[in-house]
Design a protein around this motif. Structure first.
Motif, PDB file in Angstrom:
ATOM      1  N   SER A   3      -5.577 -17.563  26.192  1.00  0.00           N
ATOM      2  CA  SER A   3      -7.002 -17.255  26.179  1.00  0.00           C
ATOM      3  C   SER A   3      -7.433 -16.543  27.456  1.00  0.00           C
ATOM      4  O   SER A   3      -6.950 -16.845  28.540  1.00  0.00           O
ATOM      5  CB  SER A   3      -7.832 -18.535  26.041  1.00  0.00           C
ATOM      6  N   THR A 102     -13.914 -21.128  14.610  1.00  0.00           N
ATOM      7  CA  THR A 102     -14.274 -22.400  15.232  1.00  0.00           C
ATOM      8  C   THR A 102     -13.643 -22.548  16.611  1.00  0.00           C
ATOM      9  O   THR A 102     -14.247 -23.122  17.513  1.00  0.00           O
ATOM     10  CB  THR A 102     -13.815 -23.570  14.332  1.00  0.00           C
ATOM     11  N   ASP A 103     -12.442 -21.992  16.790  1.00  0.00           N
ATOM     12  CA  ASP A 103     -11.691 -22.197  18.027  1.00  0.00           C
ATOM     13  C   ASP A 103     -11.695 -21.010  18.990  1.00  0.00           C
ATOM     14  O   ASP A 103     -11.529 -21.192  20.196  1.00  0.00           O
ATOM     15  CB  ASP A 103     -10.228 -22.535  17.697  1.00  0.00           C
ATOM     16  N   PHE A 104     -11.858 -19.784  18.458  1.00  0.00           N
ATOM     17  CA  PHE A 104     -11.706 -18.601  19.297  1.00  0.00           C
ATOM     18  C   PHE A 104     -12.747 -17.533  18.968  1.00  0.00           C
ATOM     19  O   PHE A 104     -13.266 -17.488  17.859  1.00  0.00           O
ATOM     20  CB  PHE A 104     -10.316 -17.969  19.111  1.00  0.00           C
ATOM     21  N   ASN A 129     -11.492 -18.768  24.346  1.00  0.00           N
ATOM     22  CA  ASN A 129     -11.716 -20.111  23.826  1.00  0.00           C
ATOM     23  C   ASN A 129     -13.179 -20.201  23.399  1.00  0.00           C
ATOM     24  O   ASN A 129     -14.085 -19.836  24.161  1.00  0.00           O
ATOM     25  CB  ASN A 129     -11.401 -21.141  24.909  1.00  0.00           C
ATOM     26  N   ARG A 130     -13.429 -20.674  22.194  1.00  0.00           N
ATOM     27  CA  ARG A 130     -14.795 -20.681  21.651  1.00  0.00           C
ATOM     28  C   ARG A 130     -15.756 -21.507  22.504  1.00  0.00           C
ATOM     29  O   ARG A 130     -16.905 -21.116  22.719  1.00  0.00           O
ATOM     30  CB  ARG A 130     -14.775 -21.196  20.207  1.00  0.00           C
ATOM     31  N   HIS A 131     -15.304 -22.638  23.026  1.00  0.00           N
ATOM     32  CA  HIS A 131     -16.202 -23.471  23.838  1.00  0.00           C
ATOM     33  C   HIS A 131     -16.568 -22.766  25.135  1.00  0.00           C
ATOM     34  O   HIS A 131     -17.733 -22.760  25.537  1.00  0.00           O
ATOM     35  CB  HIS A 131     -15.572 -24.839  24.118  1.00  0.00           C
TER      36      HIS A 131
END
Length: 153
Positions: A3, A102-104, A129-131
């Motif tokens: 990432s 959801t993740d990326f 990274n999605r967060h």
């Protein structure tokens, strides 16, 4: 694929001018990354052609939507991630496909729409990274405001 890290640098242009947004990937401004790439592969013109996006000059809509590829003003399948150094995004934009899961969040398929023959296949892709991406968008929205035009109502 590892990432990348993203943040959105927000500065006022000149002395008290409009807010300019420049994505920074792994600590480097995207304007520097694309300039380096275009120069390295021999594109002409290249270098100092791009600038950040200026929400006050064009209503992109909420930045959280824009940088997730869901701009309220339809611009086709790609999203401007940089504009021209003059301040007008349509003059010399860097466009990218932005895909979110959801993740990326992935930026790829870069293009300069005014030079269709240019090949950007070797530039990117950048995967975030999605967060971390959502945190960067929240920080951007705190500066720009929820209406997305860079001014405070």
């Amino acid at each position: 694929m590892p990432s990348n890290d993203i943040r959105f640098d927000c500065r006022h242009r000149g002395d008290g001018g409009p807010l300019v947004i420049v994505p920074c990937i792994d600590g480097a401004p995207l304007v520097e990354l694309i300039d380096g790439f275009e120069i390295a592969v021999g594109m002409q013109p290249a270098g100092d052609a791009y600038g950040g996006l200026i929400p006050e000059f064009f209503r992109f809509g909420p930045m959280q939507d824009h940088f997730l590829g869901r701009s309220t003003n339809a611009m086709g399948p790609k999203t401007p991630v940089l504009g021209c150094e003059c301040g007008e995004w349509g003059c010399w934009p860097l466009m990218a496909r932005i895909a979110a899961t959801t993740d990326f969040v992935t930026w790829d398929a870069f293009e300069q729409p005014h030079r269709k023959a240019r090949d950007y296949v070797a530039f990117g892709p950048f995967q975030f990274n999605r967060h971390q991406y959502d945190d960067a968008l929240l920080a951007l929205s705190a500066v720009v405001g929820s209406d997305g035009d860079g001014t405070r109502a």
